[in-house]
Design a protein around this motif. Structure first.
Motif, PDB file in Angstrom:
ATOM      1  N   ARG A 263      42.351  57.912  18.329  1.00  0.00           N
ATOM      2  CA  ARG A 263      41.017  58.103  18.918  1.00  0.00           C
ATOM      3  C   ARG A 263      40.589  59.563  18.907  1.00  0.00           C
ATOM      4  N   GLY A 264      40.852  60.209  17.793  1.00  0.00           N
ATOM      5  CA  GLY A 264      40.426  61.590  17.615  1.00  0.00           C
ATOM      6  C   GLY A 264      41.342  62.625  18.229  1.00  0.00           C
ATOM      7  N   ARG A 265      42.392  62.200  18.921  1.00  0.00           N
ATOM      8  CA  ARG A 265      43.327  63.129  19.539  1.00  0.00           C
ATOM      9  C   ARG A 265      44.576  63.243  18.675  1.00  0.00           C
ATOM     10  N   THR A 266      45.071  64.466  18.505  1.00  0.00           N
ATOM     11  CA  THR A 266      46.304  64.709  17.763  1.00  0.00           C
ATOM     12  C   THR A 266      47.460  64.807  18.753  1.00  0.00           C
ATOM     13  N   LEU A 267      48.434  63.931  18.588  1.00  0.00           N
ATOM     14  CA  LEU A 267      49.568  63.865  19.504  1.00  0.00           C
ATOM     15  C   LEU A 267      50.863  64.051  18.733  1.00  0.00           C
ATOM     16  N   HIS A 268      51.845  64.659  19.378  1.00  0.00           N
ATOM     17  CA  HIS A 268      53.187  64.745  18.808  1.00  0.00           C
ATOM     18  C   HIS A 268      54.033  63.649  19.427  1.00  0.00           C
ATOM     19  N   ALA A 269      54.716  62.891  18.575  1.00  0.00           N
ATOM     20  CA  ALA A 269      55.488  61.749  19.055  1.00  0.00           C
ATOM     21  C   ALA A 269      56.478  62.148  20.147  1.00  0.00           C
ATOM     22  N   SER A 270      57.135  63.280  19.974  1.00  0.00           N
ATOM     23  CA  SER A 270      58.137  63.702  20.955  1.00  0.00           C
ATOM     24  C   SER A 270      57.508  63.975  22.321  1.00  0.00           C
ATOM     25  N   ASP A 271      56.257  64.496  22.342  1.00  0.00           N
ATOM     26  CA  ASP A 271      55.580  64.745  23.607  1.00  0.00           C
ATOM     27  C   ASP A 271      55.275  63.431  24.325  1.00  0.00           C
ATOM     28  N   VAL A 272      54.780  62.450  23.571  1.00  0.00           N
ATOM     29  CA  VAL A 272      54.454  61.152  24.161  1.00  0.00           C
ATOM     30  C   VAL A 272      55.724  60.477  24.681  1.00  0.00           C
ATOM     31  N   GLU A 273      56.788  60.560  23.916  1.00  0.00           N
ATOM     32  CA  GLU A 273      58.050  59.938  24.326  1.00  0.00           C
ATOM     33  C   GLU A 273      58.598  60.575  25.602  1.00  0.00           C
ATOM     34  N   ALA A 274      58.537  61.895  25.676  1.00  0.00           N
ATOM     35  CA  ALA A 274      59.009  62.591  26.877  1.00  0.00           C
ATOM     36  C   ALA A 274      58.163  62.210  28.085  1.00  0.00           C
ATOM     37  N   CYS A 275      56.859  62.067  27.880  1.00  0.00           N
ATOM     38  CA  CYS A 275      55.963  61.679  28.962  1.00  0.00           C
ATOM     39  C   CYS A 275      56.294  60.274  29.460  1.00  0.00           C
ATOM     40  N   ALA A 276      56.562  59.353  28.544  1.00  0.00           N
ATOM     41  CA  ALA A 276      56.904  57.980  28.928  1.00  0.00           C
ATOM     42  C   ALA A 276      58.199  57.948  29.735  1.00  0.00           C
ATOM     43  N   GLU A 277      59.197  58.713  29.297  1.00  0.00           N
ATOM     44  CA  GLU A 277      60.471  58.749  30.003  1.00  0.00           C
ATOM     45  C   GLU A 277      60.342  59.384  31.380  1.00  0.00           C
ATOM     46  N   ALA A 278      59.542  60.446  31.463  1.00  0.00           N
ATOM     47  CA  ALA A 278      59.355  61.119  32.743  1.00  0.00           C
ATOM     48  C   ALA A 278      58.594  60.251  33.733  1.00  0.00           C
ATOM     49  N   GLY A 279      57.737  59.381  33.229  1.00  0.00           N
ATOM     50  CA  GLY A 279      56.915  58.554  34.104  1.00  0.00           C
ATOM     51  C   GLY A 279      57.570  57.284  34.569  1.00  0.00           C
ATOM     52  N   CYS A 280      58.753  56.958  34.031  1.00  0.00           N
ATOM     53  CA  CYS A 280      59.410  55.709  34.420  1.00  0.00           C
ATOM     54  C   CYS A 280      60.918  55.871  34.289  1.00  0.00           C
ATOM     55  N   THR A 281      61.613  55.864  35.381  1.00  0.00           N
ATOM     56  CA  THR A 281      63.064  56.066  35.382  1.00  0.00           C
ATOM     57  C   THR A 281      63.828  54.838  34.881  1.00  0.00           C
ATOM     58  N   SER A 282      63.136  53.746  34.645  1.00  0.00           N
ATOM     59  CA  SER A 282      63.802  52.533  34.154  1.00  0.00           C
ATOM     60  C   SER A 282      64.075  52.582  32.656  1.00  0.00           C
ATOM     61  N   LEU A 283      63.511  53.576  31.959  1.00  0.00           N
ATOM     62  CA  LEU A 283      63.751  53.718  30.523  1.00  0.00           C
ATOM     63  C   LEU A 283      64.955  54.612  30.274  1.00  0.00           C
ATOM     64  N   ARG A 284      65.708  54.309  29.234  1.00  0.00           N
ATOM     65  CA  ARG A 284      66.860  55.126  28.878  1.00  0.00           C
ATOM     66  C   ARG A 284      66.382  56.407  28.186  1.00  0.00           C
ATOM     67  N   PRO A 285      66.830  57.573  28.644  1.00  0.00           N
ATOM     68  CA  PRO A 285      66.419  58.846  28.018  1.00  0.00           C
ATOM     69  C   PRO A 285      66.817  58.906  26.550  1.00  0.00           C
ATOM     70  N   GLY A 286      65.917  59.422  25.734  1.00  0.00           N
ATOM     71  CA  GLY A 286      66.193  59.555  24.309  1.00  0.00           C
ATOM     72  C   GLY A 286      66.121  58.259  23.540  1.00  0.00           C
ATOM     73  N   CYS A 287      65.606  57.211  24.178  1.00  0.00           N
ATOM     74  CA  CYS A 287      65.573  55.886  23.547  1.00  0.00           C
ATOM     75  C   CYS A 287      64.174  55.285  23.588  1.00  0.00           C
ATOM     76  N   VAL A 288      63.162  56.139  23.468  1.00  0.00           N
ATOM     77  CA  VAL A 288      61.768  55.696  23.421  1.00  0.00           C
ATOM     78  C   VAL A 288      61.129  56.264  22.156  1.00  0.00           C
ATOM     79  N   ALA A 289      60.434  55.423  21.402  1.00  0.00           N
ATOM     80  CA  ALA A 289      59.776  55.854  20.169  1.00  0.00           C
ATOM     81  C   ALA A 289      58.273  55.622  20.276  1.00  0.00           C
ATOM     82  N   ALA A 290      57.492  56.655  19.939  1.00  0.00           N
ATOM     83  CA  ALA A 290      56.034  56.555  19.877  1.00  0.00           C
ATOM     84  C   ALA A 290      55.632  56.309  18.429  1.00  0.00           C
ATOM     85  N   LEU A 291      54.820  55.278  18.210  1.00  0.00           N
ATOM     86  CA  LEU A 291      54.528  54.831  16.849  1.00  0.00           C
ATOM     87  C   LEU A 291      53.024  54.701  16.626  1.00  0.00           C
TER      88      LEU A 291
END
Length: 261
Positions: free
Chosen positions: A110-138
């Motif tokens: 939607r016109g925004r440039t995102l880095h996958a690693s930034d999105v993944e870190a944000c997802a992990e930080a926002g939910c402790t139920s996810l395993r760290p280092g095991c989230v992929a932004a696609l």
């Protein structure tokens, strides 16, 4: 001859000034000659040329080799010499090179440039139920709009998380809200996996391209890549281990508001 590091616009091949992010290009005697037996790939990756109109004096913090010319195919380091395209994104500043990511891991949603690693870190930080280092932004295409992409997340839940529909739905909503709040882009879908199921290399790096193909296999009907890609995904062997998917969440668009009377 000296080794040269330059930052170049990956599409226009324009040489960029210090402080601007672009693709890191290398030139000099330590750069390999190319890929064995692959002339097309060698030309594209090892013999890239900077746009002469933007070459200037060939300097910059990391530039070397003087003005212009230096080095034909033999490996010189002048600004007009053949360069190796590293695929890394970075910038030069005060004589130092700063790496900010990989081109292939950049998402445009939607016109925004995102880095996958930034999105993944944000997802992990926002939910402790996810395993760290095991989230992929696609990035996944939108049906009928070839130039548009939507964000999809795929991640593992911790072993202690109850695999109930209510708990898994709550995790997805928490992740979606966290990413939307920090990145201003809401995921279109989230796939939750059992522990140790997400696709990685032997060195532990996320195989995002394979994760993307796995998502297409899960959602052939509305994957957004057109019939050709869906058919190819259907014929390919399953990417994810059997039984690894525990929940698939899709963002529901808001209900249309009816005009009064």
């Amino acid at each position: 001859a000296a080794q040269a590091v330059r930052v170049v616009h990956p599409d226009t091949r324009a040489l960029l000034p210090d402080g601007m992010v672009g693709e890191v290009w290398l030139a000099g005697p330590s750069v390999a000659g190319g890929y064995w037996g692959l002339p097309t790939e060698t030309s594209a990756t090892f013999h890239a040329r900077i746009d002469p109109a933007t070459a200037g004096d060939g300097g910059g913090s990391g530039g070397s080799g003087g003005e212009g010319g230096g080095g034909g195919e033999g490996g010189g380091s002048g600004v007009l010499a053949p360069h190796l395209r590293t695929g890394d994104l970075g910038m030069l500043w005060s004589g130092r090179l700063y790496i900010v990511g990989r081109i292939k891991d950049v998402l445009t949603v939607r016109g925004r440039t995102l880095h996958a690693s930034d999105v993944e870190a944000c997802a992990e930080a926002g939910c402790t139920s996810l395993r760290p280092g095991c989230v992929a932004a696609l990035p996944v295409g939108v049906v009928g709009r070839a130039a548009e992409e939507q964000l999809v997340l795929m991640g593992e839940v911790r072993a202690e998380v109850p695999l109930t529909a209510k708990a898994l739905e709550a995790i997805c909503r928490e992740v979606a809200e966290s990413v939307a709040s920090s990145e201003a882009v809401r995921p279109a879908a989230i796939v939750l996996l059992r522990p140790r199921s997400i696709l990685k290399t032997t060195s532990g790096k996320l195989r995002r391209r394979d994760c993307r193909e796995a998502f297409l296999q899960l959602t052939l009907a509305d994957a957004g890549e057109g019939e050709g890609a869906a058919a190819a995904a259907a014929k390919a062997p399953p990417k994810l281990p059997p039984g690894s998917v525990v929940h698939v969440w899709r963002d529901e668009p808001p209900a249309p508001q009816l005009a009064p009377g």
